[in-house]
Design a protein around this motif. Structure first.
Motif, PDB file in Angstrom:
ATOM      1  N   ALA A  83     -13.160  46.265  20.983  1.00  0.00           N
ATOM      2  CA  ALA A  83     -12.115  47.203  21.410  1.00  0.00           C
ATOM      3  C   ALA A  83     -12.572  47.948  22.664  1.00  0.00           C
ATOM      4  O   ALA A  83     -11.782  48.186  23.582  1.00  0.00           O
ATOM      5  CB  ALA A  83     -11.809  48.183  20.276  1.00  0.00           C
ATOM      6  N   ALA A  84     -13.857  48.272  22.724  1.00  0.00           N
ATOM      7  CA  ALA A  84     -14.384  49.008  23.881  1.00  0.00           C
ATOM      8  C   ALA A  84     -14.238  48.191  25.165  1.00  0.00           C
ATOM      9  O   ALA A  84     -13.883  48.731  26.223  1.00  0.00           O
ATOM     10  CB  ALA A  84     -15.851  49.360  23.648  1.00  0.00           C
ATOM     11  N   ILE A 141      -4.140  42.835  21.839  1.00  0.00           N
ATOM     12  CA  ILE A 141      -4.064  42.660  23.294  1.00  0.00           C
ATOM     13  C   ILE A 141      -3.620  41.236  23.633  1.00  0.00           C
ATOM     14  O   ILE A 141      -2.951  41.006  24.650  1.00  0.00           O
ATOM     15  CB  ILE A 141      -5.407  43.020  23.978  1.00  0.00           C
ATOM     16  CG1 ILE A 141      -5.197  43.302  25.468  1.00  0.00           C
ATOM     17  CG2 ILE A 141      -6.459  41.937  23.813  1.00  0.00           C
ATOM     18  CD1 ILE A 141      -4.507  44.609  25.773  1.00  0.00           C
ATOM     19  N   LYS A 181      -8.830  47.298  30.725  1.00  0.00           N
ATOM     20  CA  LYS A 181      -7.529  47.924  31.003  1.00  0.00           C
ATOM     21  C   LYS A 181      -7.645  49.027  32.056  1.00  0.00           C
ATOM     22  O   LYS A 181      -6.761  49.193  32.900  1.00  0.00           O
ATOM     23  CB  LYS A 181      -6.936  48.505  29.707  1.00  0.00           C
ATOM     24  CG  LYS A 181      -6.261  47.469  28.813  1.00  0.00           C
ATOM     25  CD  LYS A 181      -6.083  47.947  27.399  1.00  0.00           C
ATOM     26  CE  LYS A 181      -4.835  48.777  27.188  1.00  0.00           C
ATOM     27  NZ  LYS A 181      -4.665  49.092  25.720  1.00  0.00           N
ATOM     28  N   GLU A 182      -8.753  49.771  31.991  1.00  0.00           N
ATOM     29  CA  GLU A 182      -8.946  50.890  32.927  1.00  0.00           C
ATOM     30  C   GLU A 182      -9.178  50.421  34.359  1.00  0.00           C
ATOM     31  O   GLU A 182      -8.951  51.189  35.298  1.00  0.00           O
ATOM     32  CB  GLU A 182     -10.156  51.733  32.501  1.00  0.00           C
ATOM     33  CG  GLU A 182      -9.857  52.721  31.396  1.00  0.00           C
ATOM     34  CD  GLU A 182     -11.136  53.304  30.809  1.00  0.00           C
ATOM     35  OE1 GLU A 182     -12.148  53.391  31.545  1.00  0.00           O
ATOM     36  OE2 GLU A 182     -11.125  53.640  29.609  1.00  0.00           O
ATOM     37  N   GLU A 191     -10.626  48.159  26.353  1.00  0.00           N
ATOM     38  CA  GLU A 191     -10.276  49.426  27.012  1.00  0.00           C
ATOM     39  C   GLU A 191     -10.852  49.487  28.415  1.00  0.00           C
ATOM     40  O   GLU A 191     -10.183  49.921  29.356  1.00  0.00           O
ATOM     41  CB  GLU A 191     -10.771  50.618  26.179  1.00  0.00           C
ATOM     42  CG  GLU A 191      -9.936  50.883  24.936  1.00  0.00           C
ATOM     43  CD  GLU A 191      -8.424  50.908  25.220  1.00  0.00           C
ATOM     44  OE1 GLU A 191      -7.995  51.713  26.077  1.00  0.00           O
ATOM     45  OE2 GLU A 191      -7.690  50.110  24.615  1.00  0.00           O
ATOM     46  N   ALA A 192     -12.097  49.055  28.573  1.00  0.00           N
ATOM     47  CA  ALA A 192     -12.735  49.096  29.891  1.00  0.00           C
ATOM     48  C   ALA A 192     -11.976  48.219  30.892  1.00  0.00           C
ATOM     49  O   ALA A 192     -11.749  48.623  32.037  1.00  0.00           O
ATOM     50  CB  ALA A 192     -14.189  48.650  29.780  1.00  0.00           C
ATOM     51  N   ALA A 241      -8.031  44.803  17.627  1.00  0.00           N
ATOM     52  CA  ALA A 241      -7.774  45.121  19.039  1.00  0.00           C
ATOM     53  C   ALA A 241      -7.576  43.839  19.856  1.00  0.00           C
ATOM     54  O   ALA A 241      -6.727  43.786  20.758  1.00  0.00           O
ATOM     55  CB  ALA A 241      -8.927  45.946  19.607  1.00  0.00           C
ATOM     56  N   ASP A 287     -12.374  45.658  15.874  1.00  0.00           N
ATOM     57  CA  ASP A 287     -12.434  44.908  17.130  1.00  0.00           C
ATOM     58  C   ASP A 287     -11.503  43.703  17.083  1.00  0.00           C
ATOM     59  O   ASP A 287     -10.785  43.420  18.039  1.00  0.00           O
ATOM     60  CB  ASP A 287     -13.873  44.467  17.411  1.00  0.00           C
ATOM     61  CG  ASP A 287     -14.805  45.648  17.608  1.00  0.00           C
ATOM     62  OD1 ASP A 287     -14.513  46.483  18.489  1.00  0.00           O
ATOM     63  OD2 ASP A 287     -15.801  45.749  16.879  1.00  0.00           O
ATOM     64  N   GLU A 306     -20.808  46.247  24.601  1.00  0.00           N
ATOM     65  CA  GLU A 306     -20.477  47.632  24.959  1.00  0.00           C
ATOM     66  C   GLU A 306     -21.525  48.183  25.939  1.00  0.00           C
ATOM     67  O   GLU A 306     -21.184  48.897  26.882  1.00  0.00           O
ATOM     68  CB  GLU A 306     -20.404  48.483  23.684  1.00  0.00           C
ATOM     69  CG  GLU A 306     -19.723  49.805  23.925  1.00  0.00           C
ATOM     70  CD  GLU A 306     -19.163  50.433  22.645  1.00  0.00           C
ATOM     71  OE1 GLU A 306     -19.176  49.777  21.582  1.00  0.00           O
ATOM     72  OE2 GLU A 306     -18.711  51.585  22.736  1.00  0.00           O
TER      73      GLU A 306
END
Lengths: 371, 371
Positions: A180-181, A233, A187-188, A184-185, A229, A226, A154
């Motif tokens: 999970a973080a 995904i 994906k962004e 998300e990063a 997640a 985590d 992270e």
């Protein structure tokens, strides 16, 4: 048996976009297990001792691997290091080298030559962007006053986002993402930023490696949230997330810790001979525990995760168009693989435990060597 | 050398309010190391196989320990279990047994007979409250969908607070506390709720046991912020926090994990022969890293933490009024202690590393046996 629908399913032969094949006797032992796990295209990590920092060494290494197992396509990489200049990048591109792997200094096996400061490599990243080469990131920050193995990934994410912003067309892979973080990063970010996911992180949390040497790897498996997640995904059909085993063979003595009397345990989980069965088994177990619903796990999404998405990202294809068949068949994971000399033994992940699946076809056979 | 002021300091002989002395050959090997570490009063854990659930067995065990090392006062405990009824509590009180240890089922070494549901023991806790006996809690919740070794202690704190509310006069010790959250919870409770702190948790964080069998224990060492909170409370002079080593001897093979080919690593760190030097060394290292200021570490606070606070809580005194002298003297931690039979070896915490301190007096000697 939630995934019974996959029994007999024929898929494109999978690819493994993160393998450690080492050198010497270990290389000769491990390389033949690539096809046993179901794969015929692999992306090979460059963290030998010394690390692979020249095009010539990468090509020599590729040749050695081909001579051991010709029925695999080896995508090669360089180890990000001051020796890797923009000129080396252009030479590498011409030679067909696929990526450059960045290890932050000191975070994992053979990373002592790794990166301390990314800024010094901006000209290299610029050249890679221009040449359309892939930057493979070991995405962990070195331990510091408040950074541990638990939040190292992270803590690295701002670096990922910064590099993506500075080099918006550079293809980047966040390797073996575990949080999970991180998902998300990724994906962004734009479509040119992807992540690999290992088989073992579909099974493990911190409780598994606390007290079990053969479940200890870097990045360490994190929390249940985590893992959920990562499972989600992996079957999402999002092409930015695909399989890379990070299968890391160590001699059994290095995992004991005690043989040397020192108690230190080498980081790494060895999954190569069973990669595809592990992935399908882990997804099935997740369905059984209601972490996934079986409707989420479709043939298309599985095939994409196991190789299609990665081949698209790497812009590589399976020239032989091989096929693999999934079989619902109980098998016990062999204890280990051993070199014929008897001097080298590598213990399999989940040794002695039951797997619900095997892979088969005329070209694919599960390992028969066992302890 | 921030704590140089302590060189030659004479203190009351320390006490260790959490020791594992096992039985058989291990007991004979480990018990003599209590005084080597500086202590002459110990609170003995009851997690033998089978656990100690009767007064007679506790007294027999005490007699065995006394015959091995008569110069130690052994405070005995029972293992909380359905066999331990209110009647047993009253019998135990009369026999001089100090406490009852509660292990949640399955969380650590020999805890398979542990507690699943606390409510069934309310009549026992009521009797303990009436008899003024101590409840020693292994404060971790068993792993669950979102509970791991990392948050197991924090997840247990509501149980601690609930028990304290139901039995407001029951003396309770949260054993081997490892988190800032646990320290806050204990501070919030009345004066009859205390906590013990180990030597190894003054040194370790998660990064230390990730990949090192000899730093792996339960509860696991947590984050840097937790370690800072533990260091701070240990030198705070708050009498609710005192030393209990949780020194946990395992045969070296059980720590290897690999000897059995299974990779499983027994939870526990062995600190008994050096408890006092470890504590002072850890505090000094914390001063060097500016995690503590040397002004915080006073003679009175150190003496209280090492035994005075615990003896007050346990309402026990050192009849012999022994004294111990701290010496600023570099020493290398011996590799291990070994039974004379040669069949049993226990590896010391921080083996081969330097300690800045020793303890001395006519009665106290550091171990001379080494590998």
């Amino acid at each position: 048996m939630p995934l019974e629908k996959f029994d007999g399913l024929e898929l494109s032969a999978p690819s493994d976009f993160h393998v450690h094949l080492r050198d010497g006797e270990m290389m000769r032992l491990v390389t033949p297990t690539i096809r046993q796990g179901g794969n015929n295209i692999v992306f090979v990590m460059p963290n030998l001792v010394p690390p692979i920092t020249t095009v010539q060494r990468a090509l020599d290494y590729q040749k050695q691997l081909q001579s051991i197992e010709p029925a695999v396509k080896y995508l090669m990489s360089l180890y990000l290091h001051p020796d890797v200049t923009p000129e080396v990048i252009r030479e590498a591109k011409k030679a067909g080298i696929a990526g450059v792997k960045s290890y932050p200094a000191g975070v994992t096996t053979n990373s002592s030559s790794g990166v301390v400061d990314y800024e010094q490599f901006y000209p290299v990243f610029k050249a890679m962007e221009e040449e359309d080469m892939i930057l493979n990131l070991h995405g962990e920050s070195p331990s510091g006053p408040d950074i541990t193995v638990l939040n190292a990934e992270e803590a690295f994410l701002p670096t990922l986002l910064d590099l993506h912003k500075r080099f918006p067309n550079l293809r980047i892979i966040l390797e073996h993402c575990t949080t999970a973080a991180a998902i998300e990063a990724v994906k962004e970010c734009g479509d040119n930023v992807a992540a690999t996911i290992t088989a073992h992180h579909l099974y493990l949390t911190v409780d598994d490696w606390a007290g079990d040497a053969f479940c200890f790897c870097k990045p360490v498996a994190k929390l249940p949230k985590d893992k959920r997640a990562i499972l989600k995904i992996a079957v999402s059909g999002n092409p930015k997330f695909f399989f890379g085993s990070d299968s890391a063979p160590h001699p059994v003595e290095a995992k004991h810790g005690g043989a040397s009397g020192k108690g230190k345990i080498a980081a790494g989980v060895f999954t190569q001979p069973y990669t595809t069965p592990y992935v399908v088994d882990a997804l099935e177990r997740a369905c059984e525990k209601r972490l996934l619903s079986e409707d989420q796990v479709t043939k298309e999404k599985l095939e994409g995760f196991l190789g299609g998405f990665g081949r698209a990202f790497y812009k590589v294809s399976d020239d032989r168009q091989e096929r693999m068949v999934l079989k619902k068949q109980k098998t016990i994971v062999a204890e280990s693989i051993r070199a014929e000399s008897g001097n080298l033994e590598v213990v399999n992940f989940r040794k002695g435990e039951e797997l619900g699946w095997t892979v088969a076809s005329s070209s694919y056979k599960l390992p028969t060597k066992s302890r």
